[in-house]
Write a protein that holds these residues in place. Structure first.
Motif, mmCIF file in Angstrom:
data_model
loop_
_atom_site.group_PDB
_atom_site.id
_atom_site.type_symbol
_atom_site.label_atom_id
_atom_site.label_comp_id
_atom_site.label_asym_id
_atom_site.label_seq_id
_atom_site.Cartn_x
_atom_site.Cartn_y
_atom_site.Cartn_z
ATOM 1 N N LEU A 49 24.298 -5.166 -18.926
ATOM 2 C CA LEU A 49 23.317 -6.227 -19.157
ATOM 3 C C LEU A 49 23.806 -7.247 -20.180
ATOM 4 O O LEU A 49 23.476 -8.424 -20.105
ATOM 5 C CB LEU A 49 21.997 -5.609 -19.655
ATOM 6 C CG LEU A 49 21.357 -4.608 -18.682
ATOM 7 C CD1 LEU A 49 20.352 -3.728 -19.381
ATOM 8 C CD2 LEU A 49 20.705 -5.361 -17.528
ATOM 9 N N GLN A 70 16.215 -10.786 -20.250
ATOM 10 C CA GLN A 70 16.435 -9.928 -19.072
ATOM 11 C C GLN A 70 15.379 -8.839 -19.122
ATOM 12 O O GLN A 70 15.020 -8.367 -20.192
ATOM 13 C CB GLN A 70 17.807 -9.267 -19.137
ATOM 14 C CG GLN A 70 18.959 -10.229 -19.197
ATOM 15 C CD GLN A 70 20.282 -9.483 -19.063
ATOM 16 O OE1 GLN A 70 20.567 -8.873 -18.037
ATOM 17 N NE2 GLN A 70 21.083 -9.524 -20.114
ATOM 18 N N ARG A 71 14.912 -8.435 -17.940
ATOM 19 C CA ARG A 71 13.912 -7.372 -17.857
ATOM 20 C C ARG A 71 14.552 -6.199 -17.132
ATOM 21 O O ARG A 71 15.091 -6.367 -16.043
ATOM 22 C CB ARG A 71 12.699 -7.886 -17.072
ATOM 23 C CG ARG A 71 11.543 -6.904 -16.974
ATOM 24 C CD ARG A 71 10.384 -7.541 -16.209
ATOM 25 N NE ARG A 71 9.653 -8.500 -17.013
ATOM 26 C CZ ARG A 71 8.556 -8.216 -17.715
ATOM 27 N NH1 ARG A 71 8.057 -6.989 -17.702
ATOM 28 N NH2 ARG A 71 7.944 -9.142 -18.420
#
Ligand SMILES: O=C(O)CCC(=O)C(=O)O
Ligand SMILES: [Fe+2]
Length: 252
Positions: free
Chosen positions: A15, A148-149
């Motif tokens: 991520l 970001q999720r």
């Protein structure tokens, strides 16, 4: 020796990138039925505590319950060791403590923050194992830009580098949908950065080493008192119409 859990470790999703491994999500490190057993064991066993924190000019409840377990505590629940083995399989490190969070339902949360790194060993990761209901985590660059999720599924491990605490904030937002409880186990390597002066003193032996130990003890005491000192500082600033920092950092 290969851990039994590395057999389940799925492809990691990277991520955030940095020189210390960034932030990555391992979706399926432990089978769901195994983490369901750990969840059922920990929920009644752990001495959960609620905390109160200053929020601008008020003192508010922290919206989750917390606990902390030293990994060398002879009384630690057995599943903590099993969880540690699972985490070691994807993020090996000399972990010393597990911080536990209990999100009772979707109203519980943790605000965007970085973990306090003053007493974490530099270069070592923070690994979060999820049990119970899946919750979303938001990860946002401090310099700005979109978040970001990532959905933290039961049995998953999210690994964050020490360096990423300086560049990114993370948090678990509230969720309006009906949700069951979730426990997260955050494994960390505690060990504060020893200033060069104290390191040299410790190495020199004798009286200087004793001075170092004194400074170390003072540091530990200050770390213990810090939340109280911060509340007092916050109240003092509130009285003159300001606040400390940008809101409240919740962490570790
Ligand atoms: O529950 C989580 O996944 C995040 C917890 C967290 O950020 C913390 O304990 O510092
Ligand atoms: Fe955190």
């Amino acid at each position: 020796m290969q851990s039994q859990y590395s057999l389940f470790a799925d492809e990691a999703v990277q991520l955030v990138h940095d020189a210390e491994g960034g932030i990555r999500y391992h979706p399926a490190c432990v089978p769901e039925e195994v983490v369901a057993g750990w969840f059922a064991a920990l929920l009644p066993l752990v001495p959960w505590r609620s905390e109160r924190r200053p929020m601008y000019d008020r003192i508010v409840d922290v919206p989750r319950l917390m606990a902390s377990v030293a990994l060398n505590d002879p009384e630690r629940p057995a599943c903590i060791d099993a969880a540690l083995a699972a985490v070691q399989a994807v993020a090996p490190a000399p972990y010393t403590r597990a911080g536990l969070n209990l999100y009772r339902d979707g109203r519980d949360s943790v605000a965007m923050h970085n973990d306090r790194i003053h007493d974490l060993a530099p270069g070592q990761p923070i690994a979060i194992l999820s049990l119970g209901a899946a919750r979303d985590m938001l990860i946002k660059p401090k310099r700005g830009g979109s978040a970001q999720r990532v959905r933290l599924a039961p049995g998953s491990v999210l690994v964050m580098s020490h360096a990423a605490q300086r560049t990114h904030d993370h948090g678990i937002p509230k969720c309006s949908a009906p949700l069951g409880p979730r426990i997260s186990l955050a494994f960390r390597v505690r060990g504060f950065r020893v200033p060069a002066f104290h390191r040299r003193a410790a190495e020199s032996g004798g009286r200087r080493a004793a001075l170092f130990q004194q400074a170390d003890r003072r540091h530990q005491q200050r770390a213990h008192l810090r939340p109280v000192a911060r509340i007092q500082l916050q109240q003092r600033y509130a009285a003159v119409g300001g606040h400390v920092g940008r809101g409240i950092r919740q962490s570790s």
